[in-house]
Design an enzyme around this catalytic site. Structure first.
Site, PDB file in Angstrom:
ATOM      1  N   ASN A   1      28.657 -76.210  28.273  1.00 44.24           N
ATOM      2  CA  ASN A   1      27.612 -75.254  27.621  1.00 44.24           C
ATOM      3  C   ASN A   1      28.334 -74.300  26.540  1.00 44.24           C
ATOM      4  O   ASN A   1      28.992 -73.337  27.148  1.00 44.24           O
ATOM      5  CB  ASN A   1      26.985 -74.844  28.679  1.00 44.24           C
ATOM      6  CG  ASN A   1      25.560 -74.031  27.970  1.00 44.24           C
ATOM      7  OD1 ASN A   1      25.502 -73.924  27.008  1.00 44.24           O
ATOM      8  ND2 ASN A   1      25.124 -73.185  28.788  1.00 44.24           N
ATOM      9  N   TRP A   2      28.245 -74.643  25.400  1.00 44.26           N
ATOM     10  CA  TRP A   2      29.031 -73.480  24.497  1.00 44.26           C
ATOM     11  C   TRP A   2      28.222 -72.417  24.274  1.00 44.26           C
ATOM     12  O   TRP A   2      28.637 -71.553  23.541  1.00 44.26           O
ATOM     13  CB  TRP A   2      29.301 -74.333  22.944  1.00 44.26           C
ATOM     14  CG  TRP A   2      30.333 -75.461  23.280  1.00 44.26           C
ATOM     15  CD1 TRP A   2      30.936 -75.970  24.479  1.00 44.26           C
ATOM     16  CD2 TRP A   2      30.771 -76.221  22.310  1.00 44.26           C
ATOM     17  NE1 TRP A   2      31.737 -77.008  23.913  1.00 44.26           N
ATOM     18  CE2 TRP A   2      31.677 -77.159  22.620  1.00 44.26           C
ATOM     19  CE3 TRP A   2      30.427 -76.415  20.828  1.00 44.26           C
ATOM     20  CZ2 TRP A   2      32.335 -78.100  21.940  1.00 44.26           C
ATOM     21  CZ3 TRP A   2      31.026 -77.328  20.009  1.00 44.26           C
ATOM     22  CH2 TRP A   2      32.101 -78.116  20.471  1.00 44.26           C
ATOM     23  N   LYS A   3      26.978 -72.414  24.731  1.00 42.80           N
ATOM     24  CA  LYS A   3      26.028 -71.311  24.288  1.00 42.80           C
ATOM     25  C   LYS A   3      25.984 -71.029  22.995  1.00 42.80           C
ATOM     26  O   LYS A   3      26.119 -71.699  22.079  1.00 42.80           O
ATOM     27  CB  LYS A   3      26.600 -70.064  25.373  1.00 42.80           C
ATOM     28  CG  LYS A   3      26.647 -70.492  26.884  1.00 42.80           C
ATOM     29  CD  LYS A   3      26.856 -69.280  27.716  1.00 42.80           C
ATOM     30  CE  LYS A   3      27.190 -69.925  29.157  1.00 42.80           C
ATOM     31  NZ  LYS A   3      26.936 -68.914  30.293  1.00 42.80           N
TER      32      LYS A   3
ATOM     33  N   HIS B   1      18.464 -73.313  32.234  1.00 41.27           N
ATOM     34  CA  HIS B   1      19.648 -72.269  32.360  1.00 41.27           C
ATOM     35  C   HIS B   1      19.240 -70.930  32.663  1.00 41.27           C
ATOM     36  O   HIS B   1      18.255 -70.415  32.073  1.00 41.27           O
ATOM     37  CB  HIS B   1      20.471 -72.365  31.119  1.00 41.27           C
ATOM     38  CG  HIS B   1      21.661 -71.633  31.353  1.00 41.27           C
ATOM     39  ND1 HIS B   1      22.247 -70.518  31.230  1.00 41.27           N
ATOM     40  CD2 HIS B   1      22.898 -72.414  31.513  1.00 41.27           C
ATOM     41  CE1 HIS B   1      23.405 -70.258  31.402  1.00 41.27           C
ATOM     42  NE2 HIS B   1      23.981 -71.459  31.573  1.00 41.27           N
TER      43      HIS B   1
ATOM     44  N   GLU C   1      20.095 -68.267  31.640  1.00 41.36           N
ATOM     45  CA  GLU C   1      20.047 -67.334  30.417  1.00 41.36           C
ATOM     46  C   GLU C   1      18.890 -67.676  29.885  1.00 41.36           C
ATOM     47  O   GLU C   1      18.024 -66.607  29.203  1.00 41.36           O
ATOM     48  CB  GLU C   1      21.442 -67.492  29.539  1.00 41.36           C
ATOM     49  CG  GLU C   1      22.530 -66.804  30.215  1.00 41.36           C
ATOM     50  CD  GLU C   1      23.875 -67.646  29.639  1.00 41.36           C
ATOM     51  OE1 GLU C   1      23.631 -68.280  28.767  1.00 41.36           O
ATOM     52  OE2 GLU C   1      24.684 -67.269  30.561  1.00 41.36           O
TER      53      GLU C   1
ATOM     54  N   GLU D   1      23.593 -73.482  39.666  1.00 40.91           N
ATOM     55  CA  GLU D   1      24.247 -72.371  39.316  1.00 40.91           C
ATOM     56  C   GLU D   1      23.801 -71.073  39.725  1.00 40.91           C
ATOM     57  O   GLU D   1      22.921 -70.431  39.318  1.00 40.91           O
ATOM     58  CB  GLU D   1      24.040 -72.429  37.639  1.00 40.91           C
ATOM     59  CG  GLU D   1      24.377 -73.790  36.845  1.00 40.91           C
ATOM     60  CD  GLU D   1      24.741 -73.464  35.513  1.00 40.91           C
ATOM     61  OE1 GLU D   1      25.947 -73.831  35.156  1.00 40.91           O
ATOM     62  OE2 GLU D   1      23.965 -73.149  34.641  1.00 40.91           O
TER      63      GLU D   1
ATOM     64  N   GLY E   1      29.541 -66.490  34.296  1.00 40.81           N
ATOM     65  CA  GLY E   1      30.181 -65.611  33.386  1.00 40.81           C
ATOM     66  C   GLY E   1      30.807 -64.270  34.022  1.00 40.81           C
ATOM     67  O   GLY E   1      31.110 -63.406  33.158  1.00 40.81           O
TER      68      GLY E   1
ATOM     69  N   SER F   1      31.546 -69.996  36.594  1.00 44.87           N
ATOM     70  CA  SER F   1      32.875 -69.502  36.597  1.00 44.87           C
ATOM     71  C   SER F   1      34.084 -70.840  37.086  1.00 44.87           C
ATOM     72  O   SER F   1      34.843 -70.464  37.759  1.00 44.87           O
ATOM     73  CB  SER F   1      33.200 -68.283  37.379  1.00 44.87           C
ATOM     74  OG  SER F   1      32.516 -67.199  36.691  1.00 44.87           O
TER      75      SER F   1
ATOM     76  N   GLY G   1      30.842 -72.956  31.438  1.00 47.38           N
ATOM     77  CA  GLY G   1      30.616 -72.183  30.243  1.00 47.38           C
ATOM     78  C   GLY G   1      31.710 -71.745  29.557  1.00 47.38           C
ATOM     79  O   GLY G   1      32.248 -72.617  28.628  1.00 47.38           O
ATOM     80  N   GLY G   2      32.325 -70.591  29.843  1.00 44.63           N
ATOM     81  CA  GLY G   2      33.290 -70.087  29.358  1.00 44.63           C
ATOM     82  C   GLY G   2      34.549 -70.974  29.071  1.00 44.63           C
ATOM     83  O   GLY G   2      35.216 -71.013  28.006  1.00 44.63           O
TER      84      GLY G   2
END
Ligand code: PEP
Length: 252
Positions: free
Chosen positions: A9-11, A97, A99, A169, A175, A215, A236-237
């Site tokens: 997920n590049w956000k 998600h 977010e 998640e 993150g 993470s 994510g990251g």
């Protein structure tokens, strides 16, 4: 069918040039490493979806959207419909998600509508859910996860689960650098599978893929993915670096 899946997920990261570059790097590494038996998905931001889909068309890498609206069209300024995504060849969408839930007020009722719209449009859904730190500290994590799944998904027919991937998640691990331990992930994934089994039976529960997100990185992916109820990760990251992402893809 239950599969190993790693989805990045590049956000809201990467402009067009950076998106194409990263997509090409991932596709190249997947080819070079002869990745087999693991489905690889990347989810760039909406504006770069079509170009990334084109750049990866001949590769094994699939593209997903990070969100969508439930309506087919209409007066919903700033939104993107399932039909629009399909028109550019995108057949998978991440929904729920944390977010989206936290910053954009998406609740279970809205997510149920989005899931319905995706399925009506024959799209696959990566459905995210997970507890916040307070829930875990007070031992409510299973209750929270169970209600998120029930409220958004349990109106569906069993058949719908052919098109749904579940992504657990824990919000406290997204993150933050803090990861659920492999045991915490396994315990929750087993609970999720049992929750699905209680409603739809063992066959559906055993066939649904359940991803872990929070993470996840090259250093911990192998141990987490080795757990029997963990079928991969939503990343994510670490998905923003092709080498790190590939290391996670090949961690099974
Ligand atoms: C995510 O946002 O889905 C996620 C898991 O992020 P990170 O890997 O950066 O924790």
């Amino acid at each position: 069918m239950r599969k190993n899946i790693v989805a990045g997920n590049w956000k809201m990261n990467n402009d067009l040039a950076a998106s194409k570059k990263l997509a090409n790097q991932v596709a190249k590494l997947v080819k070079k490493n002869k990745v087999k038996g693991t489905k690889v998905i990347i989810a760039p931001t909406f504006v770069n979806l079509e170009r990334v889909a084109k750049a990866t068309k001949k590769s094994k890498v699939k593209v997903a959207a990070q969100n969508m609206h439930f309506a087919e069209s209409g007066a919903f300024t700033g939104e993107i419909s399932p039909k629009m995504l399909k028109s550019i060849g995108v057949k998978t969408v991440i929904l729920g998600h944390s977010e989206r839930r936290e910053y954009f007020g998406e609740d279970d009722a809205l997510l149920a509508k989005k899931v319905d719209a995706a399925l009506e449009n024959k799209m696959d859904v990566i459905f995210c859910f997970g507890e916040v730190l307070e829930d875990r500290k007070s031992g409510k994590q299973e209750h929270v996860v169970e209600s998120q799944i029930k409220n958004a998904l349990f109106h569906l027919e069993a058949k719908a689960f052919d098109s749904i991937v579940l992504a657990y998640e824990p919000v406290w691990a997204i993150g933050t650098g803090e990861t659920a331990s492999p045991e915490q992930a396994q315990d929750m994934h087993a609970f999720i599978r049992k929750t699905v089994a209680n409603k739809y039976g063992d066959e559906v529960a055993n066939e649904v893929s359940i991803l872990y997100g929070g993470s996840c990185k090259p250093g911990n992916a192998q141990e987490i993915f080795s757990k029997p109820d963990v079928d991969g990760g939503l990343i994510g990251g670490a998905a923003l670096n092709a080498e790190d992402f590939l290391a996670i893809v090949t961690a099974f």
